[in-house]
Design an enzyme around this catalytic site. Structure first.
Site, mmCIF file in Angstrom:
data_model
loop_
_atom_site.group_PDB
_atom_site.id
_atom_site.type_symbol
_atom_site.label_atom_id
_atom_site.label_comp_id
_atom_site.label_asym_id
_atom_site.label_seq_id
_atom_site.Cartn_x
_atom_site.Cartn_y
_atom_site.Cartn_z
ATOM 1 N N SER A 669 0.809 -1.225 0.000
ATOM 2 C CA SER A 669 0.000 0.000 0.000
ATOM 3 C C SER A 669 0.839 1.272 0.000
ATOM 4 C CB SER A 669 -0.934 0.005 1.214
ATOM 5 O OG SER A 669 -0.174 0.035 2.393
ATOM 6 N N LYS A 712 -7.377 2.628 7.887
ATOM 7 C CA LYS A 712 -6.460 3.672 7.419
ATOM 8 C C LYS A 712 -7.112 5.056 7.495
ATOM 9 C CE LYS A 712 -3.852 0.602 4.369
ATOM 10 N NZ LYS A 712 -3.537 0.229 2.998
#
Length: 766
Positions: A669, A712
């Site tokens: 990511s 997140k």
């Protein structure tokens, strides 16, 4: 003189003994003898079964005896005491219907004792002594009496009278007139008897040795059982077996299992209690009895009540509550739904275990918890075979026994922390447990009989789904529980944590007040976590200090505000948020997902004179190293479009660093974050401090989707970021983000690095 026929008896001369006489002829013969000279002839019958013997049924040699005493018994029988005098031979029978009258001839028994007679007498006595020791049927006093006899004929007769030989042989001895021959015959018979006795003794010893101790105990216990039965004693094994039999009948087992239990009980009854197998069988029977076979709690199928319970005990967690209420609704309609298998996945401290307990409360079911952390032996799940010492059922069967019902809420805690080694794979053993199509006949190695788990509601908890094997993960319905927002933590602290800690520390509500601004400061400055465990610890720390103040009498009421918080908890441990205080060149903020929830990740890039060497530091895993290589290759291949010197790599060494080097970092990511930091460093354009980003990059600049978007976005919100860049393919996950977070975050969907740079860098990229 009158004759008295004897049955099964020989009377030798010098013998004195009692006789019971009952036959009419014999009684009349005795009466005749008493009227005359008290003498009578005693002769044995050849066949003792004849009641009315004739002269052909009697031997010709007998004993002349004197009647010493006669007594008539109440039953008509005459008891006489007779003494043998001489051997006689019957020469003639006279005809008489009342009794036998015979003519007899005395035999001369006078004998001159010589040396041979003495030797024979001594030999006879030695053999007779040995015989007495072996047989133990003749008393030792008899031996001392016999030893004093000096006449060899008399000695032979007395010894012969004590030998257990047949009547015919005794009659033969009676007929022998020669003393030497009589002594030799008796010695021969004693030798035969001794051989028989010695052989009997050997056989007895052999049998005694071969008879095992358990057989002996078996006979003794059978006798004990009979005694207990007579006494009505129910404290022994008989009563124990009867109690177990009653319990088996009342346990509700299936017919097949009941037959197995009764069969084992029969074995248990026959085996001695001291046998090792006895305790094994008893433990097995007790386990069968202790298991719930039919005992079932009735579900409280009231959706509104269940929803109220879940809301009262947990704030937020809407997806999990929704799933439980859906299950209840279907159960209310069908009343036959198999128990679902839920897996609550999320970071530590978000309330997975307590939520499972709340599910049990809302359903009004029993709750049982089994921790699987560190389990690496398959037998922990399936149990041990009964052949092993100390064998036990597996944790599933143990949990069912503890629950006491066939439909509990069964929590498999820390299912992601199981391991495997040479003892087997416990996660594979769980496949049968967690498969609704198979668990109706679950087989435990110890119980051996199938057990129905289809009505159990299994709830598993895990921190990291990646460590759960695919086949096992496929059998469970995964429900992700992300970290809490600041607002949720604040509500949880006010509704649950503070009240619980006040009670634990013996404080009343009036003793301590923690204001909202203080709780918010604790959340921001003293904890950094997805859950609320550390938050509760900090509140507990304040409660301890408040308790000391109250007890010492300084104050009756303690009020904690954001300004006075340092007095209780010390200096702040964390800087509020992770956002940079100003726009910087070569520093980009990425969003990462860890086992403790979401977090922000600063990625730094610096240039130094060199020859294009790429250095990666910060304890990066293989995946992040590959992301950095992909980002570097993209930048090199697009130098013209990005307005970068084509030959930058020939003049500079590039160092990519992720701070907090002691923390392992890995995951797909960070591609666009590294690319942004690289472009910023090479172009000199700063990265916007309020922007966070997540997404993987391809060599052509495409942005690929990622996981853990909710976690997140929560970390971005916690860090004080106002804009996040996420892959376009993650648009479907935006609905998972809490509304309060969405309102404060500007969520931008990007599909190419160009869009990322446009939003992330200050100024335009050529």
């Amino acid at each position: 003189m009158p004759l008295l026929p004897l049955r099964g008896l020989i009377v030798y001369p010098t013998m004195v003994l009692h006789l019971d006489v009952g036959r009419d002829k014999s009684v009349q013969a005795l009466e005749k003898a008493m009227m005359d000279d008290h003498l009578v002839c005693l002769v044995s019958q050849k066949d003792m079964g004849i009641d009315e013997p004739t002269k052909e049924d009697l031997y010709r040699t007998g004993t002349l005896a004197k009647i010493k005493q006669m007594l008539k018994l109440p039953n008509g029988t005459m008891r006489v005491l007779v003494e043998g005098l001489n051997r006689v031979t019957v020469t003639e029978f006279e005809d008489s219907e009342e009794y036998f009258v015979v003519h007899v001839e005395k035999q001369n028994e006078e004998h001159q004792v010589d040396v041979e007679d003495k030797a024979l007498m001594r030999t006879l006595l030695d053999y007779f002594e040995q015989y007495i020791k072996l047989s133990k049927k003749v008393s030792v006093e008899t031996l001392s009496t016999v030893s004093d006899i000096e006449e060899p004929g008399r000695l032979a007769d007395i010894v012969a009278s004590h030998l257990p030989i047949k009547i015919q042989l005794k009659q033969e001895i009676l007929e022998i007139t020669d003393v030497k021959e009589r002594l030799n015959t008796i010695i021969s018979h004693i030798q035969d008897e001794q051989e028989v006795l010695q052989l009997e003794k050997k056989i007895g010893q052999r049998v005694k040795k071969s008879m095992e101790r358990t057989q002996k105990e078996y006979y003794l216990r059978e006798q004990m059982k009979a005694i207990q039965k007579e006494l009505g004693d129910k404290e022994g094994k008989t009563g124990e077996v009867a109690t177990l039999r009653e319990k088996i009948e009342a346990s509700g087992m299936t017919d097949h299992v009941k037959q197995v239990a009764f069969k084992e009980l029969d074995r248990y009854e026959k085996i001695p209690a001291t046998s090792a197998e006895s305790s094994v069988i008893r433990n097995y029977i007790e386990w069968l009895i202790a298991l719930p076979w039919t005992n079932e709690t009735e579900d409280t199928l009231n959706i509104h009540n269940a929803e109220q319970v879940l809301n009262d005990e947990h704030y937020g967690l809407e997806k999990v509550k929704e799933r439980v209420l859906e299950y209840l609704a279907v159960q209310q309609l069908t009343k036959s739904l198999k128990g679902p298998i839920l897996c609550l996945a999320g970071p530590p401290g978000v309330g997975k275990t307590s939520l499972a307990r709340s599910i049990a409360t809302s359903l009004d079911r029993h709750f049982v918890r089994v921790s699987l952390g560190g389990v690496r032996d398959e037998s922990e799940i399936r149990g041990h075979r009964r052949t092993y010492v100390g064998a036990m059922p597996g944790r599933i069967i143990q949990g069912m026994k503890k629950a006491g019902t066939i439909n509990p809420v069964f929590l498999l805690d820390e299912i992601d922390k199981m391991s495997n080694d040479f003892r087997g794979d416990p996660s594979s053993a769980l496949l049968e447990v967690l498969d609704p199509e198979q668990n109706h006949n679950f087989s435990d190695h110890y119980i051996e009989e199938t057990y129905d788990l289809s009505k159990v509601m299994f709830v598993a908890t895990a921190n990291n789904l990646a460590t759960i094997p695919g086949p096992l993960r496929d059998r469970m319905e995964i429900i992700q529980i992300a970290g809490y927002t600041e607002l949720e933590k604040l509500e949880i602290a006010k509704r649950h944590l503070l009240l619980r800690q006040l009670e634990n520390h013996g404080l009343q509500k009036g003793n301590l007040q923690i204001r909202d601004d203080a709780l918010t400061a604790i959340i921001r400055l003293y904890t950094r976590e997805a859950g609320v465990r550390n938050l509760e610890r900090e509140i507990a720390s304040i409660c301890r200090k408040a308790a000391r103040i109250v007890v010492s009498g300084e104050k009756k009421r303690v009020v904690v505000t954001a300004k006075t918080l340092e007095e209780f908890l010390g200096k702040p441990r964390f800087r509020y948020g992770q956002a940079e205080t100003e726009d910087q060149v070569g520093v980009a903020t990425g969003l990462a997902y860890t086992t403790v929830g979401g977090d922000t990740l600063a990625i730094e890039v610096s240039l130094s004179p060199g020859k294009g060497r790429l250095v990666l530091t910060g304890k990066l895993g293989d995946v992040m190293k590959e992301s950095a290589q992909a980002a570097f290759s993209y930048v090199r291949s697009n130098t013209e479009k990005l307005g970068i010197d084509e030959k930058f790599y020939e003049k500079h060494d590039i160092h990519i660093h992720v701070p907090e080097g002691a923390v392992p970092k890995d995951g797909p990511s960070a591609g666009i974050t590294i690319a942004t930091a690289l472009v910023s460093a090479l172009t000199g354009k700063p990265v916007r401090r309020e922007v966070g980003m997540t997404g993987e990059i391809t060599l052509r600049g495409r942005v690929l989707p990622i996981g853990g978007l909710k976690e997140k976005s929560l970390s971005a919100h916690r860090a004080g970021l106002t804009k996040i860049l996420i892959p376009h393919d993650n648009e479907r996950d935006i609905e998972d983000i809490p509304d309060s977070v969405q309102e404060e975050l500007d969520i931008v969907l990007v599909s190419h690095v160009d869009q990322v740079l446009e939003h992330a860098l200050v100024g335009e990229v050529k």
